[in-house]
Design an enzyme around this catalytic site. Structure first.
Site, PDB file in Angstrom:
ATOM      1  N   ARG A 177     -41.530   1.514 -95.205  1.00 50.52           N
ATOM      2  CA  ARG A 177     -41.552   1.820 -93.784  1.00 50.52           C
ATOM      3  C   ARG A 177     -42.100   3.235 -93.549  1.00 50.52           C
ATOM      4  NH1 ARG A 177     -35.919   0.360 -91.357  1.00 50.52           N
ATOM      5  NH2 ARG A 177     -37.147   0.579 -89.440  1.00 50.52           N
ATOM      6  N   TYR A 202     -34.290  -6.112 -89.469  1.00 55.00           N
ATOM      7  CA  TYR A 202     -32.922  -6.068 -90.008  1.00 55.00           C
ATOM      8  C   TYR A 202     -32.279  -7.450 -90.179  1.00 55.00           C
ATOM      9  CZ  TYR A 202     -33.415  -1.096 -89.159  1.00 55.00           C
ATOM     10  OH  TYR A 202     -33.859   0.198 -89.181  1.00 55.00           O
ATOM     11  N   GLU A 240     -25.467   2.559-102.568  1.00 55.88           N
ATOM     12  CA  GLU A 240     -26.173   2.697-101.295  1.00 55.88           C
ATOM     13  C   GLU A 240     -26.870   1.375-100.971  1.00 55.88           C
ATOM     14  OE1 GLU A 240     -29.005   5.884-101.537  1.00 55.88           O
ATOM     15  OE2 GLU A 240     -29.948   5.391 -99.613  1.00 55.88           O
ATOM     16  N   ALA A 246     -29.371   5.800 -90.142  1.00 53.79           N
ATOM     17  CA  ALA A 246     -30.285   6.949 -90.078  1.00 53.79           C
ATOM     18  C   ALA A 246     -29.684   8.209 -90.700  1.00 53.79           C
ATOM     19  CB  ALA A 246     -30.687   7.203 -88.627  1.00 53.79           C
ATOM     20  N   SER A 256     -33.234  -3.149 -94.826  1.00 51.10           N
ATOM     21  CA  SER A 256     -34.694  -3.120 -94.935  1.00 51.10           C
ATOM     22  C   SER A 256     -35.107  -2.378 -96.204  1.00 51.10           C
ATOM     23  CB  SER A 256     -35.289  -2.420 -93.706  1.00 51.10           C
ATOM     24  OG  SER A 256     -34.876  -1.062 -93.677  1.00 51.10           O
ATOM     25  N   ASN A 276     -23.957   1.852 -96.167  1.00 59.91           N
ATOM     26  CA  ASN A 276     -25.222   1.845 -95.437  1.00 59.91           C
ATOM     27  C   ASN A 276     -25.057   2.883 -94.337  1.00 59.91           C
ATOM     28  OD1 ASN A 276     -27.487   1.489 -93.942  1.00 59.91           O
ATOM     29  ND2 ASN A 276     -27.312  -0.735 -93.716  1.00 59.91           N
ATOM     30  N   HIS A 328     -29.343  -0.729 -98.002  1.00 56.97           N
ATOM     31  CA  HIS A 328     -30.131  -0.809 -96.763  1.00 56.97           C
ATOM     32  C   HIS A 328     -30.614  -2.238 -96.606  1.00 56.97           C
ATOM     33  CE1 HIS A 328     -30.102   3.492 -96.441  1.00 56.97           C
ATOM     34  NE2 HIS A 328     -30.395   3.536 -97.725  1.00 56.97           N
ATOM     35  N   PRO A 353     -24.592   4.542 -88.013  1.00 51.77           N
ATOM     36  CA  PRO A 353     -25.008   4.359 -86.630  1.00 51.77           C
ATOM     37  C   PRO A 353     -25.964   3.189 -86.409  1.00 51.77           C
ATOM     38  CG  PRO A 353     -26.044   6.304 -87.583  1.00 51.77           C
ATOM     39  CD  PRO A 353     -24.991   5.851 -88.552  1.00 51.77           C
ATOM     40  N   ASN A 354     -25.748   2.536 -85.282  1.00 50.68           N
ATOM     41  CA  ASN A 354     -26.586   1.442 -84.770  1.00 50.68           C
ATOM     42  C   ASN A 354     -26.403   0.123 -85.530  1.00 50.68           C
ATOM     43  OD1 ASN A 354     -27.921   2.950 -82.656  1.00 50.68           O
ATOM     44  ND2 ASN A 354     -28.950   4.046 -84.308  1.00 50.68           N
ATOM     45  N   ARG A 388     -30.598  -5.930 -82.682  1.00 47.42           N
ATOM     46  CA  ARG A 388     -31.503  -4.813 -82.940  1.00 47.42           C
ATOM     47  C   ARG A 388     -32.611  -5.223 -83.915  1.00 47.42           C
ATOM     48  NH1 ARG A 388     -29.998  -0.103 -87.235  1.00 47.42           N
ATOM     49  NH2 ARG A 388     -31.690   1.316 -86.711  1.00 47.42           N
TER      50      ARG A 388
HETATM   51  C1  DQA Z   1     -31.152   1.138 -92.555  1.00 49.02           C
HETATM   52  C2  DQA Z   1     -32.470   1.902 -92.739  1.00 49.02           C
HETATM   53  C3  DQA Z   1     -32.417   3.224 -91.996  1.00 49.02           C
HETATM   54  O1  DQA Z   1     -33.642   3.918 -92.170  1.00 49.02           O
HETATM   55  C4  DQA Z   1     -32.205   2.985 -90.520  1.00 49.02           C
HETATM   56  O2  DQA Z   1     -32.103   4.212 -89.838  1.00 49.02           O
HETATM   57  C5  DQA Z   1     -31.037   2.116 -90.241  1.00 49.02           C
HETATM   58  C6  DQA Z   1     -30.803   0.962 -91.095  1.00 49.02           C
HETATM   59  C7  DQA Z   1     -31.223  -0.276 -93.184  1.00 49.02           C
HETATM   60  O3  DQA Z   1     -30.155  -0.864 -93.362  1.00 49.02           O
HETATM   61  O4  DQA Z   1     -32.316  -0.792 -93.452  1.00 49.02           O
HETATM   62  O5  DQA Z   1     -30.317   2.322 -89.276  1.00 49.02           O
HETATM   63  O6  DQA Z   1     -30.124   1.847 -93.217  1.00 49.02           O
END
Ligand code: DQA
Length: 148
Positions: free
Chosen positions: A109, A25, A100, A79, A104, A76, A102, A12-13, A20
């Site tokens: 964080r 990011y 996995e 959340a 960030s 990835n 990410h 998501p997102n 964003r």
């Molecule tokens: C994320 C880190 C997650 O905590 C966050 O909710 C994201 C992006 C990252 O790519 O840094 O949506 O997965």
């Protein structure tokens, strides 16, 4: 494994990348990341199936299908990383190598980002390197698959 297919799955997102929170990011859009993954995959003799969904059930369906259609998963989960036992269960059921990713550094964080359900099914985690993390994951996956 020459010609192996890697499912690169985004949660998501992540469709909003570039717009964003770019300070967190990075400036790249998801389309930019897809393009660089396809380039790197071609060099590694891998095929990439690159997808994104905002819906947990859709991600679970795609992970289930990967059992038949893919040789490894780069994920990835956004959340859902921190909340989804359903995604963890699907990853375990897939019996595929999982990396996995990410963008960030989730350990730098908020505290709630420090726990990852995905990690319990992952061979390894790459975080904090922005879009480069996807390319590092593909390189690691190429090695993992070669070893199997
Ligand atoms: C994320 C880190 C997650 O905590 C966050 O909710 C994201 C992006 C990252 O790519 O840094 O949506 O997965």
């Amino acid at each position: 494994m020459a010609g192996a297919t890697i499912l690169v799955l985004n949660g998501p997102n992540l469709n909003l990348l570039g717009v964003r929170e770019p300070a967190t990011y990075g400036p790249d859009t998801l389309a930019d990341i897809e393009e660089s993954c396809l380039e790197r995959a071609a060099e590694l003799d891998l095929a990439v199936d690159f997808r994104q969904s905002n819906h947990e059930g859709q991600l679970v369906d795609w992970i289930q299908e990967a059992r038949e259609n893919a040789d490894g998963i780069v994920l990835n989960a956004g959340a859902y990383t921190h909340t989804s036992i359903a995604i963890l269960d699907a990853l375990k059921a897939s019996e595929l190598p999982v990396i996995e990713v990410h963008l960030s550094n989730i350990h730098r964080r908020e505290n709630f980002r420090r726990h990852s359900y995905v990690s319990e099914a992952a061979q390894g985690v790459i975080c904090g390197f922005g879009a480069l993390g996807y390319l590092l994951a593909l390189e690691a996956m190429a090695q993992l698959i070669k070893r199997d």
